[in-house]
Design an enzyme around this catalytic site. Structure first.
Site: not given
Length: 318
Positions: A109, A176, A104-106, A37-38, A173
């Site tokens: 986006n 998370a 948690t997304g980037e 999903d981007h 990590g």
């Protein structure tokens, strides 16, 4: 037993190409599909960014395989109530063969509305609240919620999931992974890291699914494949938190100038060595993964599917 699925990259392929790949994946013997999903691709060379919820609707009519988002971010670009509606409809269309992978997304986006990009700790808090909101809505009950980050006022999903809709939480990590164990129905991570799997299991993830994915480039010309991966997906090799923090494809292109052909050749499975492809995917099974999704980089999709159908998938299942 580990299941092997195909990874659909919305960043690299057109909607029609993705549908064709899904059909071909089923014919080849893959048993599941994952889809990214981007809003933006990672770089201009990839060149696509289909809307994942439209794609899932189309996939539900094209194939009968389960579909998982790897992953969507329900916190910034889309409000969790809207994501919940999209996920619920996807679950109904797929006859309960849908799982919602979230993360948690980037910034790439999620920055598009002009919001400040939060720290990881804040993004993790937002994700936890978003999952809480979505689970309430999935019941089909009338929901009002006033939390730290989100407000929902008298909302109800009239097209609610007809059965379980699992939520898998992405993590790279230990902090998370602990969150994934605590709030998720499963865990998503892209490296066969048994320590992360253990951290997830010990934080409430015992008995829950572990899901991963890896990109490969099957080709009779290994050198050509390495150059193709270097052009299309050097971002896979960027270190640390760059993937979460850089805001535009142009920034990723600049950072990717540090990625060498040698690094790609060492890190990405390229070429037509069956044993190498089998080993790449088997590493996830040995690390305790329940589902592994392979994605083929570049246009040579047919030879990938033929080779995996005839050689790689049978070897993995043995």
């Amino acid at each position: 037993m580990t299941e092997y699925g195909y990874f659909l990259s919305c960043e690299e392929f057109t909607p029609d190409e993705l549908i064709d790949q899904a059909r071909r994946a089923r014919q080849a013997g893959f048993t599941r599909l994952a889809i990214s999903d981007h809003f933006h691709p990672w770089n201009d060379a990839q060149g696509n960014s289909a809307f994942v919820w439209s794609m899932i609707g189309a996939l539900s009519r094209a194939v009968d395989l389960p579909v998982t988002t790897l992953v969507t971010c329900p916190t910034v670009r889309l409000h969790p109530a809207v994501t919940a509606q999209a996920a619920a409809t996807s679950s109904v269309l797929l006859g309960e063969r849908f799982a919602l992978g979230v993360g948690t997304g980037e910034a790439l986006n999620e920055h598009i509305h002009g919001d400040a990009w939060p720290s990881f700790d804040q993004r993790a808090e937002m994700l936890e609240e978003a999952v809480e909101v979505m689970r309430k809505l999935f019941t089909g009950d009338l929901v009002s919620h006033r939390g730290r980050y989100y407000t929902v006022d008298n909302a109800r999903l009239y097209t609610a999931p007809e059965g379980p809709l699992p939520v898998y939480v992405s993590a790279f990590g230990p902090k998370a992974a602990e969150l994934a164990g605590r709030i998720g129905d499963g865990f998503v991570t892209m490296t066969p890291d048994s320590d992360l799997v253990s951290a997830f299991r010990e934080s409430g993830g015992a008995g829950k699914k572990v899901v991963g994915g890896v990109k490969v480039c099957w080709s009779g010309d290994r050198d050509k494949a390495v150059h193709l991966v270097h052009r299309l997906w050097p971002t896979e090799l960027l270190p640390g938190e760059l993937a979460q923090l850089l805001p535009t494809p142009a920034h990723f292109e600049q950072a990717s100038e540090l990625v060498t052909l040698e690094a790609v050749a060492d890190a990405v499975t390229c070429g037509d060595d069956v044993d190498e492809h089998v080993e790449t995917l088997s590493a996830y099974a040995r690390a305790g993964f329940d589902e592994v999704y392979a994605g083929q980089i570049g246009p040579d999709q047919e030879i990938f599917f033929d080779s995996y159908q005839e050689l790689v998938l049978p070897a993995l299942r043995r």
